[in-house]
Design an enzyme around this catalytic site. Structure first.
Site, PDB file in Angstrom:
ATOM      1  N   PHE A   4       0.860  -1.191   0.000  1.00 63.17           N
ATOM      2  CA  PHE A   4       0.000   0.000   0.000  1.00 63.17           C
ATOM      3  C   PHE A   4       0.890   1.232   0.000  1.00 63.17           C
ATOM      4  O   PHE A   4       1.724   1.408   0.893  1.00 63.17           O
ATOM      5  CB  PHE A   4      -0.913   0.029   1.227  1.00 63.17           C
ATOM      6  CG  PHE A   4      -1.837   1.219   1.229  1.00 63.17           C
ATOM      7  CD1 PHE A   4      -3.128   1.108   0.734  1.00 63.17           C
ATOM      8  CD2 PHE A   4      -1.409   2.461   1.690  1.00 63.17           C
ATOM      9  CE1 PHE A   4      -3.975   2.209   0.703  1.00 63.17           C
ATOM     10  CE2 PHE A   4      -2.251   3.564   1.659  1.00 63.17           C
ATOM     11  CZ  PHE A   4      -3.535   3.436   1.172  1.00 63.17           C
ATOM     12  N   LYS A  30       2.355  10.501   8.291  1.00 61.82           N
ATOM     13  CA  LYS A  30       1.706  10.007   9.525  1.00 61.82           C
ATOM     14  C   LYS A  30       2.373  10.538  10.794  1.00 61.82           C
ATOM     15  O   LYS A  30       2.316  11.720  11.074  1.00 61.82           O
ATOM     16  CB  LYS A  30       1.699   8.482   9.522  1.00 61.82           C
ATOM     17  CG  LYS A  30       0.765   7.907   8.447  1.00 61.82           C
ATOM     18  CD  LYS A  30       0.331   6.509   8.811  1.00 61.82           C
ATOM     19  CE  LYS A  30      -0.483   5.864   7.716  1.00 61.82           C
ATOM     20  NZ  LYS A  30      -1.819   5.495   8.155  1.00 61.82           N
ATOM     21  N   THR A  82       2.322  24.463  -4.214  1.00 59.79           N
ATOM     22  CA  THR A  82       2.145  25.735  -3.514  1.00 59.79           C
ATOM     23  C   THR A  82       2.696  25.674  -2.094  1.00 59.79           C
ATOM     24  O   THR A  82       3.508  26.507  -1.696  1.00 59.79           O
ATOM     25  CB  THR A  82       0.648  26.124  -3.441  1.00 59.79           C
ATOM     26  OG1 THR A  82       0.153  26.242  -4.762  1.00 59.79           O
ATOM     27  CG2 THR A  82       0.466  27.454  -2.719  1.00 59.79           C
ATOM     28  N   ASP A  98       9.230   2.884   1.484  1.00 59.78           N
ATOM     29  CA  ASP A  98       8.069   3.631   1.955  1.00 59.78           C
ATOM     30  C   ASP A  98       7.919   3.395   3.455  1.00 59.78           C
ATOM     31  O   ASP A  98       7.478   2.336   3.885  1.00 59.78           O
ATOM     32  CB  ASP A  98       6.828   3.152   1.181  1.00 59.78           C
ATOM     33  CG  ASP A  98       5.553   3.848   1.628  1.00 59.78           C
ATOM     34  OD1 ASP A  98       5.544   4.436   2.732  1.00 59.78           O
ATOM     35  OD2 ASP A  98       4.563   3.810   0.878  1.00 59.78           O
TER      36      ASP A  98
END
Lengths: 497, 475
Positions: free
Chosen positions: B216, B356, B380, B325
């Protein structure tokens, strides 16, 4: 310290202002010294060139982060209202407002912030989709839902503009597939094939976008972004249809017929692309467009163009997604730029971010995902941003800042048109809605030079497209700020070599 | 009110605890009442079932927002330390911590203090476009926070707003790096510049990220092409033909199945190499490999340190970037700040993504992955300085209170207890596994899992659900 420096600033500025007003060639639109917002400064105050020695020094030590784009370093503690203060103590009128992401100027939130015991909202960030705080619904009602676009009663918050568009695409793809299925039964083949990225589970759907559009930089968004090569080069993409966006002549009222033809050409191309892609089994599930193409160079189209495009989307069963990330929040004089079109059913989905402080999208009931966790992530936005947005919206209403944007925008646009008449070799294609104004310069080099000179005179401007300068002030930009800018810029143009 | 309710709570809890300890069948690992963090509560306190009447009522009026996934509504003002309080006043031991995103507990006094310091207000209110107009203390704050925990060999960092954006932008950095390597020079052709504007090669090359089944990595289109944990995430969304390798399906406890597990891992590694070659043949080039040190959403699937060391070698051998990851595993819960430190490598990764518990998203990378021009990796906000401010404080607390060792110790207590429960209830609990407090076990099926979670929640413990797995996570 604050009061002291403010007094000193007033003194210095009053000294500075006097000789400026004597300059012969100067465009004087109005006395530019009105200070009606008590927390605002009364004008720019320059101490060094920008970037100054302190900014340069910080840039030098700042090698751990990708800092090539950094203009200069800022002192946000001292920045107030329409003025951005840098680390060298230079105070500049800010017409760019953090790429158009500051709604009501710096420090305006201070007061409400100081007296609210809201610490928990800032430090306990929840997984909003599964464990929202008690006041979440109420805060949404006060903030986002109080400004929901016509016909779009549902909202989902996200952390940024790219995520907003990505998830809006997903909601559209799911809606389209459910429409195609006609029932809720998903086949075993779909469930299995989607796990390995293959159809039918991952269908060959597309979003139709426009050349010159900008909708973000993550892979899905980037497939609909076509403003500059530097954004797209070397990144694998998707074969999705790209229509031409009208390239209009300004002022619009002088070129009605040519512009109508140009818009008709683009609309025809949209329909052709939908049909052509359908023939090669790639189905256009939705159309994405900005009410004003912003990053792509502030390209406008007529309200009529958008009304017709909306009809085309409906006719072909495509969702109509209006990206208001940069145009939303009031700067065009209406809360959403698409309100100018005067439609009862302007869009199926509207995305937002920047000035709204949180990302997200509004959508029709029928675009609501048919199962939990389909549109989802850990944070789904940030309640602390909703808290601030609620306050921002209160201020916008209380101080009638939408009308302010219309008025200040008019002052700015009128002044720019006047400058265009006087310096046609430097300024062309002046255009705008509210304070969302821009003009073209002859070329990239002139544009960048003008931005640099303006900055050293105390005005922060931003570029867009390949040779445009855009105005993106906050909503508390008033007439007198417009005149202040026009006075300074007139001098710059008079002396420009 | 706080002190009053705490006292009342203590009273009620002390009454409650007593009869519990008398229950015959109870697993008693140790007296469970130690309160060593002064802001923490001393135990759960349940007043209604969960969701209670107030949560249900709020859910009912809450029709404007997609609320199907909502478990219950919370009172974050009253939540403290390890305990989550809901709107019905139920206080639960939280082993899920907002999908593993709360680093040092709710309402930590150090963070509250940050907010009370007037000099920090500006950081919360004036959110800058970080990439072009950073505040003066930005470099310093990065040094205090992210750079002070930078993984080995990765001195560069870019912040992002969330986990998906972190992975998306890491992919982009990898694609640019790979293309520059292929080009061998900095000259971009006119054809490339023109074709990229219409999404076509050579400007938009046919590159791919290799991912693992069960992985995931987020839900935006690029990330989603590497996510393969549940169909509900992927169904109906167009995707990319990128290679997907099998992730080892190991037998637990690992030490009892060394040989079988080695074979399973060897099979998966072979498949990775085959896929790289196969895709290269069809002109789709694997520019990078993405993997989680522990597949989290996919069911807490572990692999041996040796597997990751070999995979890292394969990436190097084929010239693919190695992207680890650590969105869910990073931040200390495995007993090391980054889970990949367990592998003991000098060059563990080219890019490491996080989010997280790190409070901000972003990625660390090697110098050579730095984009060769401004605005190539950009947006931005590029993160949020207010999150960096809080992260700096969180990292101070982690170091001061030695919370990495705490995770190791508490994790050991948890795992030992779970293994014991597994021995006693093998029909309910199997495949107990974990590193630090990042533990989990399997239940016989989805229904049993959900029933256990509901019962635990009503007893004042909040745990999470995964495929067929029940995970217990906190720090």
């Amino acid at each position: 310290m604050d009061i002291y420096s403010k007094r000193r600033a007033q003194k210095i500025w009053s000294v500075l202002r006097f000789p400026l007003f004597l300059t012969g060639q100067r465009y004087i639109s109005q006395a530019a010294a009105k200070i009606d917002v008590d927390f605002d400064y009364d004008g720019p105050l320059m101490k060094t060139e920008v970037p100054g020695p302190r900014s340069r020094c910080l840039l030098f030590v700042f090698s751990c982060k990708n800092a090539e784009a950094v203009h200069f370093f800022c002192n946000y503690e001292e920045s107030r209202g329409n003025y951005l203060v840098d680390v060298d103590g230079n105070r500049m009128l800010d017409l760019y407002s953090q790429i158009s992401s500051i709604p009501i100027g710096r420090r305006q939130l201070y007061q409400s912030f100081l007296f609210c015991p809201q610490a928990s909202t800032f430090i306990n960030r929840p997984a909003l989709g599964i464990l929202p705080p008690e006041n979440f619904a109420e805060r949404l009602k006060e903030s986002l839902l109080s400004v929901a676009p016509k016909g779009l009663p549902q909202v989902i918050t996200m952390s940024c503009g790219s995520c907003s568009n990505e998830n809006a695409f997903k909601a559209i793809f799911m809606w389209y597939r459910n429409k195609e299925r006609g029932h809720n039964n998903v086949t075993k083949e779909e469930l299995e094939s989607c796990m390995i990225n293959q159809p039918p589970g991952c269908p060959d759907y597309a979003m139709l976008s426009f050349m010159g559009g900008f909708h973000g930089r993550t892979l899905g968004c980037l497939a609909t972004t076509h403003s500059k090569a530097v954004h797209k080069l070397d990144i694998p993409s998707l074969d999705w249809p790209i229509a031409p966006f009208p390239r209009l002549k300004y002022p619009l009222e002088d070129f009605v017929k040519e512009n109508q033809q140009e818009e008709a050409r683009c609309l025809e191309e949209v329909e052709d692309l939908i049909v052509k892609y359908r023939k090669k089994k790639k189905i256009v599930a939705g159309i994405i467009i900005e009410p004003i193409q912003s990053e792509g160079g502030d390209n406008h189209a007529s309200d009529d163009f958008f009304r017709k495009l909306r009809d085309i989307a409906r006719k072909h069963g495509c969702a109509f997604l209006v990206d208001e990330v940069q145009t939303g929040g009031g700067c065009t004089g209406k809360f959403w730029a698409h309100e100018h079109w005067g439609l009862d059913d302007p869009a199926d989905v509207v995305t937002f971010s920047k000035k709204m402080m949180t990302g997200g999208f509004f959508h029709k009931e029928e675009f609501r995902p048919n199962a939990p966790y389909r549109i989802f992530n850990t944070w789904l936005g940030d309640p602390s941003k909703n808290l601030m947005l609620a306050e921002v919206i209160k201020v916008i209403k209380r101080e009638d800042l939408l009308n302010n944007a219309t008025h200040a925008g008019k002052a700015l646009l009128t002044g720019l048109l006047d400058l265009q008449a006087r310096y046609p070799h430097l300024i062309s294609r002046v255009r705008g809605r509210g304070t969302f104004c821009s003009f073209d310069t002859p070329n990239d080099a002139t544009r960048n030079k003008l931005i640099t000179i303006a900055r050293n005179k105390g005005v922060v401007l931003g570029g867009c497209g390949d040779r445009s300068i855009r105005f993106r002030p906050t909503l508390i930009f008033k007439d007198h700020h417009a005149h202040l800018f026009l006075n300074i810029f007139s001098d710059i143009l008079a002396n420009f070599k």
